[in-house]
Design a protein around this motif. Structure first.
Motif, PDB file in Angstrom:
ATOM      1  N   ALA A  80       0.834  -1.200   0.000  1.00 45.70           N
ATOM      2  CA  ALA A  80       0.000   0.000   0.000  1.00 45.70           C
ATOM      3  C   ALA A  80       0.872   1.255   0.000  1.00 45.70           C
ATOM      4  N   HIS A  81       2.177   1.067   0.144  1.00 47.97           N
ATOM      5  CA  HIS A  81       3.066   2.223   0.218  1.00 47.97           C
ATOM      6  C   HIS A  81       4.421   1.804  -0.334  1.00 47.97           C
TER       7      HIS A  81
ATOM      8  N   ASP B 183       0.109  -1.231   5.796  1.00 47.22           N
ATOM      9  CA  ASP B 183       0.494  -2.634   5.689  1.00 47.22           C
ATOM     10  C   ASP B 183       1.994  -2.759   5.917  1.00 47.22           C
ATOM     11  N   MET B 184       2.539  -3.917   5.564  1.00 52.10           N
ATOM     12  CA  MET B 184       3.953  -4.213   5.811  1.00 52.10           C
ATOM     13  C   MET B 184       4.887  -3.202   5.133  1.00 52.10           C
ATOM     14  N   THR B 185       4.418  -2.588   4.039  1.00 52.76           N
ATOM     15  CA  THR B 185       5.292  -1.681   3.289  1.00 52.76           C
ATOM     16  C   THR B 185       5.208  -0.233   3.777  1.00 52.76           C
ATOM     17  N   SER B 186       4.305   0.044   4.679  1.00 52.98           N
ATOM     18  CA  SER B 186       4.100   1.430   5.105  1.00 52.98           C
ATOM     19  C   SER B 186       5.254   1.909   5.980  1.00 52.98           C
ATOM     20  N   PRO B 187       5.644   3.170   5.824  1.00 50.11           N
ATOM     21  CA  PRO B 187       6.673   3.715   6.707  1.00 50.11           C
ATOM     22  C   PRO B 187       6.057   4.046   8.059  1.00 50.11           C
ATOM     23  N   ILE B 188       6.361   3.211   9.017  1.00 50.48           N
ATOM     24  CA  ILE B 188       5.796   3.372  10.362  1.00 50.48           C
ATOM     25  C   ILE B 188       6.964   3.651  11.302  1.00 50.48           C
ATOM     26  N   GLY B 189       6.838   4.709  12.081  1.00 51.57           N
ATOM     27  CA  GLY B 189       7.939   5.090  12.956  1.00 51.57           C
ATOM     28  C   GLY B 189       7.550   5.028  14.416  1.00 51.57           C
ATOM     29  N   GLN B 190       8.544   5.032  15.284  1.00 51.62           N
ATOM     30  CA  GLN B 190       8.284   4.939  16.708  1.00 51.62           C
ATOM     31  C   GLN B 190       9.476   5.497  17.477  1.00 51.62           C
ATOM     32  N   PRO B 191       9.267   5.862  18.741  1.00 48.70           N
ATOM     33  CA  PRO B 191      10.390   6.324  19.561  1.00 48.70           C
ATOM     34  C   PRO B 191      11.378   5.184  19.801  1.00 48.70           C
ATOM     35  N   ALA B 192      12.572   5.542  20.193  1.00 53.55           N
ATOM     36  CA  ALA B 192      13.587   4.529  20.498  1.00 53.55           C
ATOM     37  C   ALA B 192      13.058   3.566  21.558  1.00 53.55           C
ATOM     38  N   GLY B 193      13.377   2.298  21.404  1.00 56.98           N
ATOM     39  CA  GLY B 193      12.944   1.287  22.366  1.00 56.98           C
ATOM     40  C   GLY B 193      11.581   0.698  22.054  1.00 56.98           C
ATOM     41  N   TRP B 194      10.945   1.216  20.977  1.00 59.14           N
ATOM     42  CA  TRP B 194       9.638   0.695  20.564  1.00 59.14           C
ATOM     43  C   TRP B 194       9.771   0.032  19.202  1.00 59.14           C
ATOM     44  N   ASN B 195       8.841  -0.842  18.873  1.00 63.92           N
ATOM     45  CA  ASN B 195       8.781  -1.476  17.566  1.00 63.92           C
ATOM     46  C   ASN B 195       7.304  -1.609  17.188  1.00 63.92           C
ATOM     47  N   TYR B 196       7.012  -2.189  16.049  1.00 66.10           N
ATOM     48  CA  TYR B 196       5.609  -2.245  15.641  1.00 66.10           C
ATOM     49  C   TYR B 196       5.292  -3.534  14.893  1.00 66.10           C
TER      50      TYR B 196
END
Lengths: 431, 181
Positions: free
Chosen positions: A184-185, B73-86
């Motif tokens: 999707a991206h 989805d899996m390809t999306s740019p997803i960000g988080q603070p240090a020490g976190w994951n998604y």
């Protein structure tokens, strides 16, 4: 030998052996090197012959009108001429082999190839060797180093694919990141910004995927940067398979009959797109995941889903996507060993610290009764911020019964639990 | 003058009531900002989480409709603070986007300072969201889960404050005008 007395007629035995030989030969092609060897041995007259003779059995097929590729789809003569991307088992468990074609005339005489050299880890480095093979080659002689994308991006694969880490040996193929046809991206390098490729998929045999343009569960997915509708060469993108009465091959055939043999030629270039389409449609019907000629009992199945689970008061978040070719026996589906396409991410919130499970490679997967499964394999386990432990043997058990779901990711003997639990609702889809 | 003072007090009360309504009646506060869309039509979202619940750390954040509302989805740019994951959504079978804190030192602890940096990009404009679509769940260190509901867009708070001030000044100006007539 016990088979021989049952065979009636002398012609049946050679036929049986030929069938077995064909399956054996196909099964060998899990790498670019094996594909090049096959092309050298078979010396295909054109690209359609190559598709008939040198594709491995058991690949999943994606048909997409995506133009974001050096091998793009196009629309000529009101005919959708898509890309056909195969997702095949690779040289080892956790690795994939990805040959792809296009029916668009200008690029229809090439096979683009991606070969995983390491399992795809989320956010991991690019790990796919790439190649570009023109068929037929001069004198029908194919040289591996001539087709591979080597240092300096000799095949320009990195115009679209993000480059991976440089190879240790300068003469080795360079690595690239796969582009997800369902992303999707997805961000092709040459474009400089992301596009949503999901609505371009017009047909698929991937058990856990949907050609969204067909069902339109979410019309918003038809919006992209180009406007409110997905269109290629000014024509709306529509769901369509290769084969069948309304399929792309039939449309091509009818157009050639109506408008002549040069109907799809572009700037003096021609390609055997009718034969290629028919070869790939035949591949899907007879050799793709779940099909192997006269073989019975084969299927192409998957398990996907996840959510929030509780085990003894401790939460885990889980996401998984398993698929592959199966053999059925009574109520049991057995996935082809070491050929399972698997992704699993999990986190156990046990505090402190939590446990992450990732980079899962499955060696076996068995589904009982269509609603419970047991898988064996390896994973990367990371507890808190400690160094990740790679290739840890795991067992995954999944079940959905009476509206409740459960998953446990444990050591093979079940004595250590890494993540999992149970939850209300049907959180896993068995396809 | 008495009437004017009374009116002024009433206005302050109205403004205070507005602010109370604007602030969720919950112990924790989740807000978000959205930037301009890029060339691909993707808006950058950034969530901030303020833990005001005594004694429990926030160790997980779930965007319930990550795929069906935001196309993630899996390809999306997803960000988080240090020490976190998604864990990203899987189209068609797992709708949620989950951020989890794998480093115990990075958990969101009770404080007056929000933790931001939970980011994603989506073609869904914030202005098109209907109530209930941007549904958030919070996971606490005792493995309890709270359904937070829709986060608050940060600019709305500021706009509401500005509108209240403008309203006050306007009313005062109006009363002053009447007084001199």
């Amino acid at each position: 030998m016990s088979l021989l007395p049952r065979v009636r007629g002398n012609w049946l035995l050679p036929l049986l052996l030929l069938t077995l030989e064909a399956r054996f030969a196909c099964a060998q092609i899990t790498s670019t090197n094996a594909l090049v060897t096959c092309l050298n041995n078979q010396k295909p007259a054109d690209i359609s012959n190559a598709a008939m003779l040198c594709l491995p059995q058991g690949c999943k097929v994606t048909v997409t009108m995506s133009t974001f590729s050096a091998q793009p789809a196009c629309n000529l003569q009101n005919t959708q001429l898509p890309r056909i991307i195969l997702n095949c088992p690779g040289t080892a468990a956790g690795l994939r082999f990805r040959p792809s074609f296009t029916l668009c005339t200008a690029n229809a005489t090439r096979i683009e190839v991606g070969q995983d050299v390491l399992p795809v880890a989320r956010d991991g480095p690019g790990n796919m060797q790439m190649a570009d093979i023109t068929v037929p080659a001069a004198n029908n002689a194919y040289n591996l180093n001539d087709v591979l994308n080597l240092m300096g991006d000799t095949k320009k694969c990195n115009s679209c694919h993000v480059a991976g880490p440089a190879p240790m040996n300068p003469t080795d193929p360079i690595l690239s990141e796969p582009l997800d046809a369902y992303g999707a991206h997805t961000q092709p390098v040459s474009l400089g910004f992301a596009v949503n490729l999901l609505p371009y998929v017009i047909h698929t045999t991937e058990p856990n995927k949907t050609a969204l343009v067909a069902s339109l569960p979410n019309p918003r997915l038809k919006v992209n940067f180009a406007g409110p509708k997905i269109a290629v060469d000014g024509q709306d993108v529509n769901a369509q398979a290769l084969g069948g009465g309304a399929g792309i091959c039939t449309v091509i055939s009818n157009t050639l009959t109506d408008k002549g043999a040069m109907a799809y030629d572009v700037d003096g270039m021609s390609a055997p797109i009718k034969a290629l389409c028919q070869a790939l449609a035949s591949y899907e019907a007879n050799q793709s995941c779940g099909h192997n000629g006269p073989a019975v009992g084969l299927g192409c199945h998957g398990i996907t889903g996840g959510g929030l689970f509780t085990n003894n008061g401790v939460l885990s978040s889980v996401s998984l996507d398993f698929s592959g070719q199966t053999t059925s026996n009574d109520n049991t589906l057995t996935y082809d060993a070491n050929k399972i396409d698997a992704t699993l991410l999990a986190f156990n919130y046990a505090d402190p610290p939590g446990t992450q499970v990732s980079t899962v490679v499955l060696s076996s997967l068995v589904v009982q009764g269509g609603n419970s499964a047991t898988a064996m394999g390896t994973a990367t386990i990371q507890v808190g911020t400690a160094a990740p432990m790679t290739n840890i043997a795991i067992k995954v058990t999944i079940s959905v019964t009476n509206g409740n779901s459960s998953i446990m990711i444990t050591s093979p003997d079940g004595t250590t639990t890494y993540a999992g639990g149970s939850a209300a609702g049907n959180l896993f889809l068995f396809t | 003058m008495k009437l004017e003072r009374k009116s002024l007090r009433l206005n302050w009360l109205v403004m205070a009531a507005s602010l109370i309504v604007a602030t969720p009646v919950r112990a924790d506060v989740v807000t978000f900002t959205v930037g301009e869309a890029d060339a691909g039509g993707y808006f950058p979202y950034d969530l901030s989480v303020l833990d005001q619940q005594c004694c429990l750390n926030i160790v997980g954040i779930i965007v319930t409709h990550g795929f069906t509302v935001f196309d993630l989805d899996m390809t999306s740019p997803i960000g988080q603070p240090a020490g976190w994951n998604y864990i990203p959504p899987i189209p068609g079978s797992l709708d949620s986007l989950t951020w989890y804190d794998f480093d115990p030192n990075a958990a969101i602890v009770p404080s007056d300072t929000p933790t931001s940096g939970f980011t994603f990009e989506s073609q869904t404009a914030a202005t098109s969201l209907k109530p209930g679509q941007f549904d958030i769940k919070l996971i606490y260190s005792d493995s309890s889960v709270k359904d937070y509901g829709d986060p608050v867009p940060e600019p709305s708070f500021i706009i509401l404050l500005c509108m209240s001030i403008v309203f006050l000044i306007g009313r005062k100006y109006l009363h002053a005008g009447r007084g001199t007539r």
